[in-house]
Write a protein that holds these residues in place. Structure first.
Motif, PDB file in Angstrom:
ATOM      1  N   LEU A 121       0.846  -1.447  -0.023  1.00  0.00           N
ATOM      2  CA  LEU A 121      -0.022  -0.051   0.006  1.00  0.00           C
ATOM      3  C   LEU A 121       0.980   1.062   0.096  1.00  0.00           C
ATOM      4  O   LEU A 121       0.580   2.350  -0.858  1.00  0.00           O
ATOM      5  CB  LEU A 121      -0.964  -0.115   1.229  1.00  0.00           C
ATOM      6  CG  LEU A 121      -2.134   1.113   1.266  1.00  0.00           C
ATOM      7  CD1 LEU A 121      -2.878   1.118   0.101  1.00  0.00           C
ATOM      8  CD2 LEU A 121      -2.778   1.052   2.537  1.00  0.00           C
ATOM      9  N   LEU A 122       1.869   1.211   0.887  1.00  0.00           N
ATOM     10  CA  LEU A 122       2.929   2.486   0.783  1.00  0.00           C
ATOM     11  C   LEU A 122       3.585   2.560  -0.419  1.00  0.00           C
ATOM     12  O   LEU A 122       3.675   3.625  -0.937  1.00  0.00           O
ATOM     13  CB  LEU A 122       3.765   2.254   1.908  1.00  0.00           C
ATOM     14  CG  LEU A 122       4.836   3.396   2.170  1.00  0.00           C
ATOM     15  CD1 LEU A 122       3.989   4.699   2.673  1.00  0.00           C
ATOM     16  CD2 LEU A 122       5.800   2.986   3.167  1.00  0.00           C
ATOM     17  N   LEU A 123       4.060   1.473  -1.159  1.00  0.00           N
ATOM     18  CA  LEU A 123       4.703   1.479  -2.389  1.00  0.00           C
ATOM     19  C   LEU A 123       3.831   2.061  -3.315  1.00  0.00           C
ATOM     20  O   LEU A 123       4.120   2.752  -4.293  1.00  0.00           O
ATOM     21  CB  LEU A 123       5.132   0.291  -2.792  1.00  0.00           C
ATOM     22  CG  LEU A 123       6.506  -0.288  -2.097  1.00  0.00           C
ATOM     23  CD1 LEU A 123       6.949  -1.761  -2.255  1.00  0.00           C
ATOM     24  CD2 LEU A 123       7.747   0.906  -2.024  1.00  0.00           C
ATOM     25  N   GLY A 124       2.472   1.535  -3.391  1.00  0.00           N
ATOM     26  CA  GLY A 124       1.577   2.262  -4.445  1.00  0.00           C
ATOM     27  C   GLY A 124       1.267   3.760  -4.279  1.00  0.00           C
ATOM     28  O   GLY A 124       1.263   4.496  -5.176  1.00  0.00           O
ATOM     29  N   ALA A 125       1.147   3.906  -2.991  1.00  0.00           N
ATOM     30  CA  ALA A 125       0.800   5.652  -2.636  1.00  0.00           C
ATOM     31  C   ALA A 125       2.257   6.413  -3.171  1.00  0.00           C
ATOM     32  O   ALA A 125       1.961   7.278  -3.792  1.00  0.00           O
ATOM     33  CB  ALA A 125       0.502   5.780  -1.480  1.00  0.00           C
ATOM     34  N   MET A 126       3.046   5.770  -2.957  1.00  0.00           N
ATOM     35  CA  MET A 126       4.487   6.552  -3.457  1.00  0.00           C
ATOM     36  C   MET A 126       4.397   6.589  -5.022  1.00  0.00           C
ATOM     37  O   MET A 126       4.721   7.640  -5.630  1.00  0.00           O
ATOM     38  CB  MET A 126       5.717   5.770  -2.785  1.00  0.00           C
ATOM     39  CG  MET A 126       5.874   5.992  -1.384  1.00  0.00           C
ATOM     40  SD  MET A 126       7.376   5.308  -0.699  1.00  0.00           S
ATOM     41  CE  MET A 126       8.454   6.241  -1.450  1.00  0.00           C
ATOM     42  N   GLY A 127       4.155   5.495  -5.634  1.00  0.00           N
ATOM     43  CA  GLY A 127       4.148   5.476  -7.095  1.00  0.00           C
ATOM     44  C   GLY A 127       3.031   6.599  -7.597  1.00  0.00           C
ATOM     45  O   GLY A 127       3.645   7.185  -8.583  1.00  0.00           O
ATOM     46  N   ILE A 128       1.976   6.504  -7.091  1.00  0.00           N
ATOM     47  CA  ILE A 128       0.849   7.811  -7.384  1.00  0.00           C
ATOM     48  C   ILE A 128       1.229   9.002  -7.274  1.00  0.00           C
ATOM     49  O   ILE A 128       1.407   9.789  -8.197  1.00  0.00           O
ATOM     50  CB  ILE A 128      -0.296   7.395  -6.943  1.00  0.00           C
ATOM     51  CG1 ILE A 128      -1.119   5.922  -7.320  1.00  0.00           C
ATOM     52  CG2 ILE A 128      -1.200   8.499  -6.989  1.00  0.00           C
ATOM     53  CD1 ILE A 128      -2.357   5.653  -6.519  1.00  0.00           C
ATOM     54  N   PHE A 129       1.926   9.346  -5.964  1.00  0.00           N
ATOM     55  CA  PHE A 129       2.720  10.562  -5.655  1.00  0.00           C
ATOM     56  C   PHE A 129       3.803  10.717  -6.683  1.00  0.00           C
ATOM     57  O   PHE A 129       3.930  11.898  -7.193  1.00  0.00           O
ATOM     58  CB  PHE A 129       3.171  10.535  -4.506  1.00  0.00           C
ATOM     59  CG  PHE A 129       3.634  12.010  -3.960  1.00  0.00           C
ATOM     60  CD1 PHE A 129       2.549  13.044  -3.784  1.00  0.00           C
ATOM     61  CD2 PHE A 129       5.098  12.014  -3.658  1.00  0.00           C
ATOM     62  CE1 PHE A 129       3.434  14.209  -3.484  1.00  0.00           C
ATOM     63  CE2 PHE A 129       5.479  13.297  -3.406  1.00  0.00           C
ATOM     64  CZ  PHE A 129       4.895  14.263  -3.038  1.00  0.00           C
ATOM     65  N   ALA A 130       4.663   9.985  -7.068  1.00  0.00           N
ATOM     66  CA  ALA A 130       5.897  10.323  -7.823  1.00  0.00           C
ATOM     67  C   ALA A 130       5.436  10.536  -9.364  1.00  0.00           C
ATOM     68  O   ALA A 130       5.708  11.630 -10.170  1.00  0.00           O
ATOM     69  CB  ALA A 130       6.675   8.973  -7.981  1.00  0.00           C
ATOM     70  N   THR A 131       4.218   9.836  -9.871  1.00  0.00           N
ATOM     71  CA  THR A 131       3.614  10.031 -11.115  1.00  0.00           C
ATOM     72  C   THR A 131       3.110  11.632 -11.106  1.00  0.00           C
ATOM     73  O   THR A 131       3.225  12.506 -12.151  1.00  0.00           O
ATOM     74  CB  THR A 131       2.466   9.031 -11.449  1.00  0.00           C
ATOM     75  OG1 THR A 131       2.882   7.732 -11.362  1.00  0.00           O
ATOM     76  CG2 THR A 131       1.767   9.437 -12.657  1.00  0.00           C
ATOM     77  N   LEU A 132       2.684  12.113 -10.297  1.00  0.00           N
ATOM     78  CA  LEU A 132       1.704  13.445  -9.947  1.00  0.00           C
ATOM     79  C   LEU A 132       2.745  14.303  -9.997  1.00  0.00           C
ATOM     80  O   LEU A 132       2.578  15.216 -10.671  1.00  0.00           O
ATOM     81  CB  LEU A 132       0.667  13.451  -8.702  1.00  0.00           C
ATOM     82  CG  LEU A 132      -0.559  12.587  -8.857  1.00  0.00           C
ATOM     83  CD1 LEU A 132      -1.131  12.665  -7.489  1.00  0.00           C
ATOM     84  CD2 LEU A 132      -1.352  13.304 -10.022  1.00  0.00           C
ATOM     85  N   LEU A 133       3.615  14.122  -9.418  1.00  0.00           N
ATOM     86  CA  LEU A 133       4.888  15.012  -9.069  1.00  0.00           C
ATOM     87  C   LEU A 133       5.526  15.295 -10.297  1.00  0.00           C
ATOM     88  O   LEU A 133       5.930  16.293 -10.703  1.00  0.00           O
ATOM     89  CB  LEU A 133       5.921  14.562  -7.937  1.00  0.00           C
ATOM     90  CG  LEU A 133       6.976  15.626  -7.551  1.00  0.00           C
ATOM     91  CD1 LEU A 133       6.393  16.909  -7.022  1.00  0.00           C
ATOM     92  CD2 LEU A 133       8.146  14.758  -6.599  1.00  0.00           C
ATOM     93  N   ALA A 134       5.910  14.193 -10.996  1.00  0.00           N
ATOM     94  CA  ALA A 134       6.733  14.055 -12.558  1.00  0.00           C
ATOM     95  C   ALA A 134       5.746  15.076 -13.377  1.00  0.00           C
ATOM     96  O   ALA A 134       6.181  15.705 -14.372  1.00  0.00           O
ATOM     97  CB  ALA A 134       6.803  12.909 -12.904  1.00  0.00           C
ATOM     98  N   ASN A 135       4.384  14.934 -13.404  1.00  0.00           N
ATOM     99  CA  ASN A 135       3.602  15.589 -14.439  1.00  0.00           C
ATOM    100  C   ASN A 135       3.549  17.146 -13.835  1.00  0.00           C
ATOM    101  O   ASN A 135       3.403  18.023 -14.836  1.00  0.00           O
ATOM    102  CB  ASN A 135       2.138  15.199 -14.285  1.00  0.00           C
ATOM    103  CG  ASN A 135       2.037  13.775 -14.991  1.00  0.00           C
ATOM    104  OD1 ASN A 135       3.007  13.489 -15.803  1.00  0.00           O
ATOM    105  ND2 ASN A 135       0.960  13.142 -14.579  1.00  0.00           N
ATOM    106  N   ASP A 136       3.777  17.496 -12.559  1.00  0.00           N
ATOM    107  CA  ASP A 136       3.686  18.864 -12.509  1.00  0.00           C
ATOM    108  C   ASP A 136       5.035  19.743 -12.646  1.00  0.00           C
ATOM    109  O   ASP A 136       5.033  20.722 -12.760  1.00  0.00           O
ATOM    110  CB  ASP A 136       3.588  19.038 -10.811  1.00  0.00           C
ATOM    111  CG  ASP A 136       2.021  18.591 -10.642  1.00  0.00           C
ATOM    112  OD1 ASP A 136       1.118  18.691 -11.469  1.00  0.00           O
ATOM    113  OD2 ASP A 136       1.663  18.562  -9.426  1.00  0.00           O
ATOM    114  N   ILE A 137       6.172  18.931 -12.628  1.00  0.00           N
ATOM    115  CA  ILE A 137       7.526  19.546 -12.804  1.00  0.00           C
ATOM    116  C   ILE A 137       8.175  19.630 -14.257  1.00  0.00           C
ATOM    117  O   ILE A 137       9.117  19.978 -14.662  1.00  0.00           O
ATOM    118  CB  ILE A 137       8.501  19.084 -11.930  1.00  0.00           C
ATOM    119  CG1 ILE A 137       8.979  17.562 -12.260  1.00  0.00           C
ATOM    120  CG2 ILE A 137       7.965  19.258 -10.536  1.00  0.00           C
ATOM    121  CD1 ILE A 137       9.981  17.083 -11.599  1.00  0.00           C
ATOM    122  N   GLU A 138       7.353  18.833 -15.302  1.00  0.00           N
ATOM    123  CA  GLU A 138       7.708  18.678 -16.692  1.00  0.00           C
ATOM    124  C   GLU A 138       6.629  18.907 -17.579  1.00  0.00           C
ATOM    125  O   GLU A 138       5.577  18.202 -17.265  1.00  0.00           O
ATOM    126  CB  GLU A 138       8.713  17.486 -16.725  1.00  0.00           C
ATOM    127  CG  GLU A 138       9.344  17.333 -18.301  1.00  0.00           C
ATOM    128  CD  GLU A 138      10.009  16.060 -18.181  1.00  0.00           C
ATOM    129  OE1 GLU A 138       9.909  15.401 -19.381  1.00  0.00           O
ATOM    130  OE2 GLU A 138      10.822  15.724 -17.302  1.00  0.00           O
TER     131      GLU A 138
END
Length: 159
Positions: free
Chosen positions: A6-23
């Protein structure tokens, strides 16, 4: 194990959202339009002889012939005596060619097709425009004898 997944899944979703916001990316369009070069033909305005204390109207006006691309408009500007667009102003100073501080006054008018020009934008019908430069010159009663003149810089650019 469930918590770890669950923690790894949440981190993956957060990383995807973060990547879309900075590039992000997009396409920049580059354009250019090729037009006919502009050219000027300038014929001087010569008032001839003016008496001290007299005023003389130009009988043979100067000419500004502009050649360019048919159907386009151009912006015209004039500079004389350090003043921009002063052929639209009330007076231009002509200075004595040999005596400092001596001047006479020129009151210009610039016409296009017989109408006094009051705009800097000119249409190039048939690829050209011909302006007439006339007006009056006035010499004070105590004006020094001799020749007076000034140069007018004429600039023309496509709009």
């Amino acid at each position: 194990m469930k918590k770890t997944l669950l923690l790894l899944g949440a981190m993956g979703i957060f990383a995807t959202l973060l990547a879309n916001d900075i590039e992000t990316s997009g396409n920049l369009q580059i354009k250019a339009e090729v037009v006919t070069p502009l050219s000027l033909t300038l014929n001087p305005l010569d008032f001839g002889i003016v008496a001290q204390g007299g005023t003389k109207t130009a009988s043979n006006p100067g000419e500004i012939k502009i050649t360019g691309q048919t159907g386009r408009t151009v912006n015209i500007s004039f500079t004389s005596n350090g003043v921009e667009n002063n052929l639209f102003a009330n007076q231009v100073t002509l200075t004595h060619e040999n005596q400092d501080g001596q001047s006479i006054m020129y009151t210009p008018n610039v016409t296009l097709d017989g109408v006094i020009l009051n705009s800097q934008t000119i249409a190039l019908n048939n690829g050209n425009a011909e302006l007439k430069v006339g007006g009056t010159v006035t010499a004070a009663a105590d004006a020094a004898l001799g020749n007076y003149n000034t140069d007018v810089v004429v600039r023309v650019a496509y709009n």
